[in-house]
Design an enzyme around this catalytic site. Sequence first.
Site, PDB file in Angstrom:
ATOM      1  N   HIS A  66      38.327  34.192  30.974  1.00 19.26           N
ATOM      2  CA  HIS A  66      39.249  35.453  30.333  1.00 19.26           C
ATOM      3  C   HIS A  66      40.403  35.269  30.706  1.00 19.26           C
ATOM      4  O   HIS A  66      40.693  34.467  31.396  1.00 19.26           O
ATOM      5  CB  HIS A  66      38.742  36.812  30.829  1.00 19.26           C
ATOM      6  CG  HIS A  66      38.472  36.899  32.194  1.00 19.26           C
ATOM      7  ND1 HIS A  66      39.680  37.549  33.141  1.00 19.26           N
ATOM      8  CD2 HIS A  66      37.593  37.056  32.999  1.00 19.26           C
ATOM      9  CE1 HIS A  66      39.255  37.748  34.227  1.00 19.26           C
ATOM     10  NE2 HIS A  66      37.956  37.164  34.265  1.00 19.26           N
ATOM     11  N   ASP A 111      38.623  37.347  44.147  1.00 15.78           N
ATOM     12  CA  ASP A 111      38.433  37.191  42.785  1.00 15.78           C
ATOM     13  C   ASP A 111      36.845  37.756  42.375  1.00 15.78           C
ATOM     14  O   ASP A 111      36.268  38.167  43.267  1.00 15.78           O
ATOM     15  CB  ASP A 111      38.611  35.878  42.658  1.00 15.78           C
ATOM     16  CG  ASP A 111      38.762  35.642  41.019  1.00 15.78           C
ATOM     17  OD1 ASP A 111      38.979  36.412  40.284  1.00 15.78           O
ATOM     18  OD2 ASP A 111      38.958  34.538  40.608  1.00 15.78           O
ATOM     19  N   GLY A 156      35.261  41.366  43.737  1.00 18.00           N
ATOM     20  CA  GLY A 156      35.364  41.653  42.279  1.00 18.00           C
ATOM     21  C   GLY A 156      34.290  41.981  41.428  1.00 18.00           C
ATOM     22  O   GLY A 156      34.420  42.696  40.466  1.00 18.00           O
ATOM     23  N   ASN A 185      44.861  45.103  42.244  1.00 20.29           N
ATOM     24  CA  ASN A 185      44.880  46.649  42.637  1.00 20.29           C
ATOM     25  C   ASN A 185      45.998  47.254  43.342  1.00 20.29           C
ATOM     26  O   ASN A 185      45.989  46.788  44.551  1.00 20.29           O
ATOM     27  CB  ASN A 185      43.632  46.729  43.293  1.00 20.29           C
ATOM     28  CG  ASN A 185      43.011  47.942  43.649  1.00 20.29           C
ATOM     29  OD1 ASN A 185      43.965  48.900  44.012  1.00 20.29           O
ATOM     30  ND2 ASN A 185      41.853  48.330  43.463  1.00 20.29           N
ATOM     31  N   ARG A 221      53.139  53.852  40.406  1.00 21.73           N
ATOM     32  CA  ARG A 221      53.423  52.546  40.661  1.00 21.73           C
ATOM     33  C   ARG A 221      54.968  51.956  40.239  1.00 21.73           C
ATOM     34  O   ARG A 221      55.019  51.530  39.172  1.00 21.73           O
ATOM     35  CB  ARG A 221      52.289  51.887  39.498  1.00 21.73           C
ATOM     36  CG  ARG A 221      52.006  50.427  39.629  1.00 21.73           C
ATOM     37  CD  ARG A 221      51.058  49.919  38.902  1.00 21.73           C
ATOM     38  NE  ARG A 221      51.330  50.182  37.318  1.00 21.73           N
ATOM     39  CZ  ARG A 221      50.415  50.291  36.347  1.00 21.73           C
ATOM     40  NH1 ARG A 221      49.310  50.174  36.667  1.00 21.73           N
ATOM     41  NH2 ARG A 221      50.975  50.351  35.160  1.00 21.73           N
TER      42      ARG A 221
END
Lengths: 573, 63
Positions: free
Chosen positions: A12, A149, A180, A314, A500
């Site tokens: 992906h 990951d 992950g 994250n 953020r």
Amino acid sequence: MSAVLGISAYYHDSAAALIVDGEVIAAVQEERLSRRKNDPGMPQRAAEACLRQAGLEAQDLDRIVFYENPFGRLERVVLSSLRAFPRSWRHFPAALQSQIGSKIWVLDGIAGALGVPRGKITTVGHHESHAASAFFPSPFEEAAILTVDGMGEDESTAIWHGADTDLRCLASIPYPHSIGLLYAAITAFLGFEVNEGEYKVMGLAAFGKPSFQNEFRTLLQLQADGAFELNTQYFAFHTDINIAFSPRLERLLGPPRRRGKAWDLTGDETDQRYADIAASLQWITEEALLGLAREARRRTGSPNLCLAGGVALNCVANARLLRESGFSRIFVQPAAGDAGGALGAAMLGAIELDRERPARMTSAALGVPICNDAARALCGSLGLHWRYPGDILDEAADLVLRGKIGAFVRGRFEWGPRALGQRSIIASPADPGMRDRINQVVKKREPFRPFAPAVLSDRASDWFAEHDNDMTPFMTTTARVVERQAGDIGAVRHVDGTARVQTVTAQASSDFCGLLERMERNGAPPIVLNTSLNGAGEPIIGDEADALGFFMSHPVDFMVLGDILLEKGANPS
Amino acid sequence: MKKATTASAFASRIVTVGQLIGHFSTGRRIFMLPLLILILISSLLLVLAGGLSYVAPFVYAIV
């Protein structure tokens, strides 16, 4: 010196990154050009865009580096299928068809698509690419590195030490034990799309309490040395391609949430329970990362940490790592997920040829630029009215201050999943109602999703605490909103009192910095609400045609497109 | 961008087959070489027999 192209593809977020003479010339995710979200295909458009940016042909490349070893991946598929037999028998044909039918031929596909000799194409390890993408662009001479990951060829997690041009793997955790994949499985349990909904789970977590800690301790067993073990009885991703978790997980956490059902966190106890599950997942993720980071610190003795892999996106966990892991500084480059593997692979290739470390990353604006002439011509052909203001940034700042929602499209698009002021929706951060308006009307997404603030770097202390670090320029961490100023920025303060935040400098983005300076000059805080410029389910805008398509089909009030300004009042909506 | 010719594409695949055999011929992997050949043959049969052809979310986890 050398020209090296790095490529990540076929799982992906495929991407290409080009390094020429030790400088990152371009780094582009395929989805921006193909307009297919999370495009996993061969990144031919991205590779061509990188080469165009450098004025090179594919034949000029000294090396092309693929971000993982396809034969190592095949080996892991075969072994894990054998280990999971007989439960794995159903997925075996699909797994082999995918591997033997296409994935092991990936290097031939690259050679054919770019028209380069096969001998110029090499591979590096998946986690080595991640580690390189984290450390070499960082400001550190030496650092501990964590790559976390879903999985690589065989590992899901690794601890590295980086110094100058060297990377050394110190420890790793094998598949299927993976933070992950745990996060992805619970993302599916909560009714979100895997590889896309993880951000939503992170945002949802702030609305819940981690009241399922015991259950999550059963799912992921943490050990004193930072290692962890996933209890695979509760999951099915290693035996079935259609489902993420087994019936046993439903017995542990209750029924999964139906996909697509509208969220109600104001009175629905069931949805509150799902928010608590999200909060518990976030809690165990942070605990696992803290254990890994402390072990990395113990093994390396370094005061610096670099993170990569999908879990490194994250930002809530990254903030906690900076507070509690013992590291003085942490760096997470903006494309920390699989797309970033292209950058890491290119850097490893460049170092092998040049014996020199590439230049550090100071800006994420590594994509394709807007063409002002093409934008004006396109406006003309579409019959759109545009203006060419003397100070377009001042006009944009004025419109934002008048409560308008704008699209800000300037320069080269960003590297990574965050809009950092090149392809952004901007609005005033003051009114909390602005968040609902953009969520419901423009972005058409869940009401709990937060928005991020962008602030002038040297003025950030007035509104945010814990912002002065190496991650905020790339929006890969969160900061606490200063309580006494919370009323100034109600639209960008999340329910847990954090944001953020992106700190903006002229070096990283002169246009976005100019916009914020004009906000302040007009008497407002130098802060805007900043969210990615894309419609629901679409990749972030790439070129001027995408931008005009967005402007015509979404209820934004104005758009800065290169050097021209378009307003809805002067144009049909 | 110059495209590869059929001859060079064939030569490229030969290089890949050589690398694949090389990968599975080294170290402890050598025990997997007969298995690999068996899998190549059986996967061909499974594909021809109409094995699964769709890609689902967790195909990433497996393949």
